[in-house]
Design an enzyme around this catalytic site. Structure first.
Site, mmCIF file in Angstrom:
data_model
loop_
_atom_site.group_PDB
_atom_site.id
_atom_site.type_symbol
_atom_site.label_atom_id
_atom_site.label_comp_id
_atom_site.label_asym_id
_atom_site.label_seq_id
_atom_site.Cartn_x
_atom_site.Cartn_y
_atom_site.Cartn_z
ATOM 1 N N LYS A 53 0.845 -1.207 0.000
ATOM 2 C CA LYS A 53 0.000 0.000 0.000
ATOM 3 C C LYS A 53 0.881 1.259 0.000
ATOM 4 O O LYS A 53 0.651 2.195 -0.763
ATOM 5 C CB LYS A 53 -0.927 -0.003 1.224
ATOM 6 C CG LYS A 53 -2.076 -1.000 1.103
ATOM 7 C CD LYS A 53 -2.809 -1.252 2.413
ATOM 8 C CE LYS A 53 -3.839 -2.368 2.228
ATOM 9 N NZ LYS A 53 -4.490 -2.801 3.465
ATOM 10 N N GLN A 97 -4.414 -1.588 9.804
ATOM 11 C CA GLN A 97 -4.463 -2.910 9.182
ATOM 12 C C GLN A 97 -5.119 -3.928 10.117
ATOM 13 O O GLN A 97 -4.832 -3.974 11.309
ATOM 14 C CB GLN A 97 -3.035 -3.356 8.805
ATOM 15 C CG GLN A 97 -2.968 -4.632 7.984
ATOM 16 C CD GLN A 97 -3.593 -4.519 6.603
ATOM 17 O OE1 GLN A 97 -3.654 -3.446 6.010
ATOM 18 N NE2 GLN A 97 -4.069 -5.629 6.073
ATOM 19 N N ASP A 120 -11.063 3.052 4.629
ATOM 20 C CA ASP A 120 -11.449 1.639 4.626
ATOM 21 C C ASP A 120 -12.971 1.465 4.572
ATOM 22 O O ASP A 120 -13.461 0.382 4.243
ATOM 23 C CB ASP A 120 -10.967 0.973 5.926
ATOM 24 C CG ASP A 120 -9.701 0.157 5.744
ATOM 25 O OD1 ASP A 120 -9.488 -0.372 4.638
ATOM 26 O OD2 ASP A 120 -8.944 0.035 6.726
#
Ligand code: GUN
Length: 292
Positions: A53, A97, A120
């Site tokens: 990422k 994460q 997200d």
């Protein structure tokens, strides 16, 4: 049937090319989109995802920050990092994460993220916006990527029977919402580990989205001739002949299922590249919205 292999790398490149133009115009207006990625602990798969990422941000000229906390970090320490990022005006998107170590209350961390920076799409405000079809919210990256793959491959979702296998907050639930939305217009069944006669449920499907995290779970007998299959699984299976000692396989038994499909995503190279592309796209959207 000759199945069409959906190449996620090609579609991701297209999405990122669109992003590149938006990044240029934002930069011309004095705004560099910024993404912060928080990694707690040393889960090997998470470390790989986070590194890719951050790498992709650098490639595209985005500002990025990687914040690594040790495996034994406290909940408060993670919370403090998130609160500092909420206040940091150079950061437009925040991603913690998943999964974090067990001492971290992941739900509380997600609720602490500023919804306007929740790229997200896991914050309750964004989950609600998805359910309400309010386009100002952030859609979780993996299901957004799956929708884009279906669209690009010319798979008709409107009126189709879609079966989503898996009910996670990251993939299954938002995927079902997207498929049943006015954009998707599909008739959706969400199947999971307690579903009775899952094979029969799957055989009804024109579209199968497999997100259950079990290697080779979807076998040929579960798939109708001509169905489109999207494989979200990324499972490590031991392979002594592979350089790293393992290889990545999906939730679909690809070799036996592919010949029955009209279209199918491979693993790797299907959904995976799309997740990062949609994350970048969400970060740009966050940067734009913060300057409106
Ligand atoms: N772990 C697996 N997929 C994801 C994702 O899309 N976002 C975050 N934050 N963690 C993940």
């Amino acid at each position: 049937m000759m199945s069409k292999i959906i190449d996620g790398k090609v579609v991701a490149k297209k999405v990122l090319a669109e992003c590149g133009q938006e990044i240029e115009s934002l930069k011309a207006a004095g705004v560099t989109p910024g993404l912060a990625v928080v990694l707690v602990g040393n889960d090997p798969a998470s470390m790989v995802y986070v590194a890719s990422k951050v790498r992709k941000c650098a490639e595209l000229g985005l500002h990025s920050r990687k914040i690594e906390l040790p495996e034994d970090a406290t909940h408060q320490e993670v919370l403090d990092v998130v609160l500092a990022l909420n206040a940091d005006t150079s950061i437009h998107g925040i991603l913690v994460q998943s999964p974090p170590p067990p001492q971290i209350d992941e739900g509380a961390i997600v609720r602490a993220i500023d919804p306007a920076k929740d790229v997200d799409g896991f914050h309750p405000e964004n989950v609600a916006k998805l359910a309400l079809e309010d386009a100002s919210g952030f859609v979780p990256c993996t299901p957004a990527g799956c929708m884009r793959l279906l669209k690009d491959a010319g798979v008709e979702t409107s009126g189709a029977e879609a079966v989503v296998i898996g009910r996670s907050m990251i993939v299954g639930k938002p995927m079902a919402l997207l498929l049943m939305s006015k954009e998707g217009n599909a008739t959706v069944t969400v199947a999971h580990s307690r579903t009775k006669d899952l094979a029969a449920v799957c055989r009804r499907a024109d579209i199968i989205v497999a997100a259950i995290g079990m290697p080779g779970f979807v076998t040929a007998d579960m798939v109708k001739e001509g169905a489109a299959v999207i494989d979200v699984g990324i499972n490590r299976v031991e392979d002594s002949s592979a350089k790293r000692g393992y290889r990545l396989v999906g939730d679909v038994a690809y070799d036996e299922v592919a010949p029955k499909c009209s279209a199918i995503t491979p693993v790797p190279g299907g959904v995976g590249p799309m997740t990062i592309a949609m994350l970048i796209s969400n970060t740009i959207k966050a940067a734009k919205q913060s300057h409106e």
